[in-house]
Scaffold this motif. Structure first.
Motif, mmCIF file in Angstrom:
data_model
loop_
_atom_site.group_PDB
_atom_site.id
_atom_site.type_symbol
_atom_site.label_atom_id
_atom_site.label_comp_id
_atom_site.label_asym_id
_atom_site.label_seq_id
_atom_site.Cartn_x
_atom_site.Cartn_y
_atom_site.Cartn_z
ATOM 1 N N SER A 65 23.419 25.867 20.586
ATOM 2 C CA SER A 65 24.110 27.133 20.852
ATOM 3 C C SER A 65 23.598 28.254 19.952
ATOM 4 O O SER A 65 23.501 29.407 20.376
ATOM 5 C CB SER A 65 25.616 26.961 20.678
ATOM 6 O OG SER A 65 25.928 26.504 19.365
ATOM 7 N N SER B 54 22.075 31.687 21.548
ATOM 8 C CA SER B 54 22.695 32.979 21.241
ATOM 9 C C SER B 54 21.676 33.938 20.644
ATOM 10 O O SER B 54 21.609 35.114 21.020
ATOM 11 C CB SER B 54 23.862 32.790 20.282
ATOM 12 O OG SER B 54 24.880 32.002 20.859
ATOM 13 N N HIS C 145 17.649 24.693 29.636
ATOM 14 C CA HIS C 145 17.543 25.635 28.517
ATOM 15 C C HIS C 145 16.092 26.007 28.201
ATOM 16 O O HIS C 145 15.769 26.349 27.062
ATOM 17 C CB HIS C 145 18.222 25.069 27.266
ATOM 18 C CG HIS C 145 19.703 24.961 27.365
ATOM 19 N ND1 HIS C 145 20.525 24.854 26.256
ATOM 20 C CD2 HIS C 145 20.553 24.949 28.430
ATOM 21 C CE1 HIS C 145 21.790 24.766 26.640
ATOM 22 N NE2 HIS C 145 21.817 24.828 27.958
#
Length: 781
Positions: free
Chosen positions: A287, A291, A452
């Motif tokens: 994460s 971000s 991702h």
């Protein structure tokens, strides 16, 4: 997870072989009846009566279609439906059970409804207890009994919004609609685990699911057609993940063909070709990376890419096995990103992944899709970005895959002048078809979202842009304006890049585009293709041609080294020395260099220093960072043994230092897309084969990059600089620690206020042979 119901595995003796049928037309095959399904509410049922009233029996023609698997709406006949009798709670239950002796619907209330054979293997009975969940208990000769849930008692797994979005070609999460999905479905009063199947086959007369769960016989698993766009759907209750399957399609010509699922997210390991039902349990831990990525513009960040073919980097490693070794190696060598050659499923290993058959399935050669997620997650947690090659320009002709998917051209253009690459023996997507475009755009989003991935390098963009690409006169069709541009492909590429950036800020879309097409990296709002980076094939060809010359003759070829600077800011470029330059008889990078082994290594160091200092990002294919001498082959691992030789270990150390210096000095990368990030010192000294320029960051901090491509040291050489004072040596490619001769300037030089080369200061220094220097004004502590 709820407790599993009874297994749906079909005994081999239960299902007969069915010949390709002839389909009659009836009212039961209209789209309206095809999408009909059973509805109702939970009811507490009394015992079923022994003598139930008789409902209407479907026509013999309809029953024959059900038995042959050619009815486009089997759910409108099979399953449970209002009986149309005076008793409002009366429900008719029908099931296809060829060769059965007895069939009983066992209701959740415990009641048993005996079904009678009404023709062609279809059985029917009536319950007056209203709609209930039930299973079918079937008894065959020799008293073999098989109990299974009924696929035809469930409502559609594809909703109206999904159908509308796909009809418009705008379903951005298409992988959640089509393919196979292990999920729960609501019946009347309880939920059931199973697998939902959905496929696009608009030209099909019928579609069935076949797999190891039904002995590859689809008689009992015919799908229903949902709409005019040709979506077919079926829910198979109790079917767990990891079952192998394909779709069995009845073509307009009356032939049954077997096809792998175009939307499969997992496959059997090649050479096996079936699709596999899968589910993901992976929980991401990146994460922080994601971000930070979303908050940055990658064009003004450092990008040095290690391009690799996973299967031959170190043979035998799977996705999970590779994680630790790859992370350690990339940390040692200092790359910011790794770029994998295509990892989508492909049947032919020597294609290196560029002949894709499973666009939504990571190749099973290296493990489960969750294993690839693990590898990418680990790389992100180690602060390493991940790019992947993506191949929307063409696909192979394998009969079990996308080609003529439903018996005629579907994904490909039907006209071979638009739908086939003669040179490659592959097919071209029909970029003008809304559903085909949706398939491809959603596929790009799939890798960015589900895995991702930080960016996609789009392969062979030039082949998509030009209708006459690799074609002779008469072998191509002009566009509606009479031109050679493929307007549909252009629109598709613009849609892909714009959608990717809209939904995934911070990713990088890269184009392998080998022509002078204008605006590859310009915004789509201004008519550009919208890519973030374009492979600078011109720089690659010119610089490799230059460096291959003997140093004695390089003074005649200075323009090959300087020409790229004339257009460096016309696009956002990445400078590639890719896999394409070290195969097919081209040898290795070090093999292109002239001279003896020492001179070859010195040339490689100077050349890479030039690449890293040149405006643009960098990409280097695996093995070239340590000077592998043999040509790359996907059939074996890299020549890691060569690192036992100090000279090649020195080259690896140099690349690591090069990447470190690059990352730590924003002058090299912060203004790659702006001419403000570059200025000349001197590009005209062909007599000495010397080149010198400055790179600047946004705060006005420079780094001077000086290159001597001659085979001799150049001493007492005056170079103009923007500032007087001490300039420290960031990098010397001729340093002894890298295997060089050790010629240099003792780590720093002092510039004086004497103008030269159009700059207010200058310094006299020594340039090492076949060497490169990076200098930076000494920073105050």
């Amino acid at each position: 997870m709820p407790k599993k119901q009874q297994s749906t595995t079909t005994p081999e003796a239960v299902v007969p072989e069915v010949d390709a049928p002839r389909v009659a037309t009836s009212e039961a095959t209209t789209p309206e009846t095809a999408s009909a399904g059973a509805t109702g509410a939970a009811v507490t049922a009394p015992e079923a009566p022994s003598a139930a009233p008789e409902p209407t029996v479907p026509s013999d023609e309809v029953l024959a279609q059900i038995a042959e698997g050619t009815h486009t709406g089997p759910h409108s006949v099979l399953g449970q439906h209002p009986a149309g009798l005076p008793d409002a709670d009366a429900v008719v239950i029908r099931a296809l059970r060829p060769l059965a002796r007895e069939v009983v619907a066992v209701l959740d209330s415990g009641a048993r409804v005996e079904l009678a054979h009404i023709g062609h293997g279809v059985w029917q009975g009536v319950s007056v207890a209203g709609f209930q969940d039930y299973v079918l208990e079937t008894t065959y000769e020799d008293d073999i009994t098989w109990t299974a849930d009924d696929p035809y008692r469930y409502l559609p797994t594809v909703g109206d919004i999904d159908l509308h979005l796909f009809g418009e070609g705008r379903h951005e999460r298409l992988w959640e609609m089509l393919g196979s999905h292990h999920r729960t479905m609501s019946g009347v009063a309880r939920e059931t685990w199973g697998t939902a199947f959905a496929v696009w086959a608009p030209h099909a007369r019928a579609v069935r699911v076949i797999g190891d769960f039904n002995n590859w016989n689809g008689v009992l698993h015919a799908m229903r057609r949902m709409d005019v766009h040709g979506i077919w759907e079926l829910f198979v209750p109790d079917l767990a993940p990891y079952s192998a399957y394909k779709f069995e399609i009845l073509t307009a010509a009356g032939e049954w063909i077997e096809k792998a699922d175009p939307m499969a997210r997992h496959t059997e390991t090649p050479p096996a070709t079936a699709s596999v039902v899968t589910e993901s349990s992976y929980r991401w831990g990146d994460s922080g990376w994601m971000s930070a990525r979303a908050a940055q513009n990658p064009n003004d960040q450092p990008i040095s890419v290690y391009e690799m073919h996973l299967g031959s980097w170190r043979q035998g490693l799977g996705y999970r096995d590779a994680a630790d070794q790859l992370i350690d190696y990339l940390h040692e060598t200092g790359y910011t990103h790794v770029e994998f050659l295509p990892l989508a499923e492909h049947p032919y290993e020597p294609s290196w992944g560029y002949q894709v058959t499973g666009y939504y399935a990571p190749t099973s050669r290296f493990g489960h899709p969750d294993d690839l997620k693990y590898l990418i997650d680990r790389l992100h947690q180690a602060r390493i970005g991940v790019y992947m090659d993506w191949v929307p320009g063409h696909f192979p002709k394998d009969a079990w895959a996308l080609a003529n998917f439903d018996g005629q051209p579907l994904y490909e253009h039907s006209d071979p002048r638009l739908g086939e690459h003669q040179d490659w023996g592959t097919l071209i997507f029909n970029f003008g078809d809304s559903q085909v475009r949706n398939f491809l755009v959603a596929n790009a989003l799939y890798w960015l979202d589900e895995f991702h991935v930080d960016g996609l390098r789009v392969d062979a963009v030039a082949s998509m842009l030009y209708l006459d690409y690799s074609r002779k006169d008469g072998e191509w069709l002009p566009n509606r304006y009479g031109g050679r541009e493929n307007l549909e492909a252009i629109s598709f590429l613009q849609e892909t890049t714009a959608t990717a950036y809209k939904l995934h800020p911070g990713v990088m879309m890269m184009a392998e585009e080998s022509t002078s097409w204008g605006g590859v990296t310009h915004p789509t709002s201004n008519g550009g293709l919208g890519f973030g980076l374009k492979w600078n094939m011109g720089w690659m060809n010119d610089s490799l041609r230059y460096i291959a010359n003997d140093p004695l003759w390089r003074n005649y070829h200075q323009n090959e080294l300087t020409f790229s600077f004339l257009y460096s800011f016309s696009e956002n470029f990445i400078l590639p020395i890719s896999h394409d330059e070290v195969v097919h008889g081209k040898g290795s990078l070090i093999g292109k260099m002239p001279g003896d082994p020492w001179q070859q290594l010195a040339n490689v160091r100077a050349y890479l220093a030039f690449q890293w200092a040149h405006p643009g990002k960098q990409l280097l294919f695996m093995g070239q960072e340590f000077g592998q001498r043999s040509e790359w082959s996907q059939e074996r691992s890299l020549d890691w043994w060569i690192l036992d030789q100090p000279a090649h270990r020195g080259l690896l150390s140099f690349v690591a230092q090069l990447n470190r210096v690059y990352r730590e000095n924003p002058s090299f990368w912060q203004q790659d897309s702006s001419s403000a990030g570059f200025s000349w010192i001197d590009g005209s000294d062909a007599a000495n084969s010397v080149l010198a320029f400055l790179r600047w960051d946004r705060d006005g901090n420079p780094v001077a990059a000086l290159f001597n491509f001659s085979g001799r040291p150049v001493g007492d050489y005056r170079i103009g600089l923007p500032f007087a004072g001490t300039w420290e040596e960031l990098l010397n490619s001729d340093a002894a620690e890298f295997g060089g001769s050790g010629v240099g300037n003792y780590g720093s030089v002092v510039a004086e206020n004497e103008p030269s080369h159009g700059h207010p200061a200058s310094v006299v220094l020594t340039l090492p042979p076949l060497g490169a220097l990076y200098l930076r004004p000494k920073r105050r502590k």
